[in-house]
Design a protein around this motif. Structure first.
Motif, PDB file in Angstrom:
ATOM      1  N   ALA A  16       0.831  -1.205   0.000  1.00 18.02           N
ATOM      2  CA  ALA A  16       0.000   0.000   0.000  1.00 18.02           C
ATOM      3  C   ALA A  16       0.867   1.257   0.000  1.00 18.02           C
ATOM      4  O   ALA A  16       0.581   2.216  -0.732  1.00 18.02           O
ATOM      5  CB  ALA A  16      -0.941  -0.005   1.202  1.00 18.02           C
ATOM      6  N   GLY A  17       1.929   1.262   0.786  1.00 24.32           N
ATOM      7  CA  GLY A  17       2.819   2.425   0.835  1.00 24.32           C
ATOM      8  C   GLY A  17       3.530   2.662  -0.486  1.00 24.32           C
ATOM      9  O   GLY A  17       3.585   3.791  -0.978  1.00 24.32           O
ATOM     10  N   LEU A  18       4.071   1.596  -1.059  1.00 23.38           N
ATOM     11  CA  LEU A  18       4.743   1.731  -2.359  1.00 23.38           C
ATOM     12  C   LEU A  18       3.764   2.185  -3.437  1.00 23.38           C
ATOM     13  O   LEU A  18       4.058   3.082  -4.228  1.00 23.38           O
ATOM     14  CB  LEU A  18       5.373   0.390  -2.769  1.00 23.38           C
ATOM     15  N   SER A  19       2.605   1.570  -3.457  1.00 25.85           N
ATOM     16  CA  SER A  19       1.594   1.913  -4.443  1.00 25.85           C
ATOM     17  C   SER A  19       1.158   3.368  -4.285  1.00 25.85           C
ATOM     18  O   SER A  19       0.978   4.092  -5.276  1.00 25.85           O
ATOM     19  CB  SER A  19       0.396   0.974  -4.303  1.00 25.85           C
ATOM     20  N   ARG A  20       0.996   3.816  -3.059  1.00 27.78           N
ATOM     21  CA  ARG A  20       0.571   5.193  -2.816  1.00 27.78           C
ATOM     22  C   ARG A  20       1.608   6.179  -3.337  1.00 27.78           C
ATOM     23  O   ARG A  20       1.251   7.181  -3.972  1.00 27.78           O
ATOM     24  CB  ARG A  20       0.306   5.417  -1.334  1.00 27.78           C
ATOM     25  N   ARG A  21       2.885   5.929  -3.089  1.00 32.08           N
ATOM     26  CA  ARG A  21       3.928   6.847  -3.557  1.00 32.08           C
ATOM     27  C   ARG A  21       3.933   6.935  -5.085  1.00 32.08           C
ATOM     28  O   ARG A  21       4.051   8.016  -5.658  1.00 32.08           O
ATOM     29  CB  ARG A  21       5.289   6.436  -3.008  1.00 32.08           C
ATOM     30  N   ILE A  22       3.784   5.804  -5.741  1.00 35.53           N
ATOM     31  CA  ILE A  22       3.735   5.790  -7.208  1.00 35.53           C
ATOM     32  C   ILE A  22       2.466   6.480  -7.690  1.00 35.53           C
ATOM     33  O   ILE A  22       2.493   7.288  -8.633  1.00 35.53           O
ATOM     34  CB  ILE A  22       3.831   4.348  -7.734  1.00 35.53           C
ATOM     35  N   SER A  23       1.352   6.195  -7.038  1.00 35.84           N
ATOM     36  CA  SER A  23       0.074   6.805  -7.425  1.00 35.84           C
ATOM     37  C   SER A  23       0.088   8.314  -7.231  1.00 35.84           C
ATOM     38  O   SER A  23      -0.571   9.036  -7.983  1.00 35.84           O
ATOM     39  CB  SER A  23      -1.074   6.178  -6.628  1.00 35.84           C
ATOM     40  N   GLU A  24       0.809   8.808  -6.234  1.00 40.37           N
ATOM     41  CA  GLU A  24       0.913  10.255  -6.031  1.00 40.37           C
ATOM     42  C   GLU A  24       1.526  10.919  -7.251  1.00 40.37           C
ATOM     43  O   GLU A  24       1.045  11.963  -7.708  1.00 40.37           O
ATOM     44  CB  GLU A  24       1.732  10.570  -4.772  1.00 40.37           C
ATOM     45  N   ARG A  25       2.568  10.302  -7.816  1.00 42.64           N
ATOM     46  CA  ARG A  25       3.185  10.854  -9.030  1.00 42.64           C
ATOM     47  C   ARG A  25       2.220  10.783 -10.202  1.00 42.64           C
ATOM     48  O   ARG A  25       2.073  11.738 -10.959  1.00 42.64           O
ATOM     49  CB  ARG A  25       4.484  10.108  -9.351  1.00 42.64           C
ATOM     50  N   ASP A  26       1.557   9.629 -10.355  1.00 50.83           N
ATOM     51  CA  ASP A  26       0.598   9.465 -11.452  1.00 50.83           C
ATOM     52  C   ASP A  26      -0.535  10.477 -11.354  1.00 50.83           C
ATOM     53  O   ASP A  26      -0.945  11.065 -12.359  1.00 50.83           O
ATOM     54  CB  ASP A  26       0.008   8.046 -11.459  1.00 50.83           C
ATOM     55  N   ALA A  27      -1.052  10.690 -10.149  1.00 46.74           N
ATOM     56  CA  ALA A  27      -2.153  11.635  -9.950  1.00 46.74           C
ATOM     57  C   ALA A  27      -1.699  13.057 -10.278  1.00 46.74           C
ATOM     58  O   ALA A  27      -2.426  13.807 -10.946  1.00 46.74           O
ATOM     59  CB  ALA A  27      -2.674  11.546  -8.517  1.00 46.74           C
ATOM     60  N   ALA A  28      -0.522  13.430  -9.825  1.00 49.62           N
ATOM     61  CA  ALA A  28      -0.003  14.781 -10.096  1.00 49.62           C
ATOM     62  C   ALA A  28       0.116  15.023 -11.601  1.00 49.62           C
ATOM     63  O   ALA A  28      -0.193  16.118 -12.086  1.00 49.62           O
ATOM     64  CB  ALA A  28       1.340  14.982  -9.403  1.00 49.62           C
TER      65      ALA A  28
END
Length: 142
Positions: A16-28
């Motif tokens: 979940a933590g790894l996915s969230r960090r990657i998703s933060e970049r994708d969302a931005a």
């Protein structure tokens, strides 16, 4: 078995933590936030109340309420009457919210496919893993 459970939970948190960090970049890159993405995803299958969204995402109700308010104001979520609780409306994606969610998933799909291919994970294995996790979630929720 208790160690297996403990390690599974630790792995879920790590994922979940790894996915969230990657998703933060994708969302931005799509001019939104991961919090908005997660809320839209949470209600994409069925309308949910703010507390239910919070439980699904592991967040406090107040944090979810702020994001829901932003998404309603942006025209990406709509409130619907909740027959089970008059003061706790259900929230669902609007057509615009569904389009935003589709864009987010489409933009991140190549990276996800590459990650799963590199890991050698098949669609059937993902489905099986999700089924196991859902059974554990359901048992904990009872």
């Amino acid at each position: 078995m208790p160690d297996d459970y403990r390690l599974l939970i630790a792995d879920v948190y790590e994922l979940a933590g790894l996915s969230r960090r990657i998703s933060e970049r994708d969302a931005a890159e799509q001019h939104t936030t991961v919090a908005r993405w997660h809320v839209l995803s949470a209600v994409s299958e069925e309308p949910l109340t703010v507390p239910a969204i919070g439980r699904r995402l592991g967040l406090v109700r107040q944090a979810v309420q702020r994001v829901v308010d932003d998404l309603v104001e942006a025209g990406r979520l709509r409130a619907e009457p909740n027959p089970a609780h008059r003061r706790s409306p259900l929230f669902a994606c609007t057509p615009e919210g569904a389009r935003v969610l589709d864009r987010l998933w489409a933009a991140s799909e190549p990276r996800r496919r590459a990650t799963l291919a590199a890991a050698g994970v098949t669609a059937a294995e993902l489905a099986q893993a999700r089924a196991v996790l859902r059974r554990v979630i359901d048992a904990l929720g009872d």
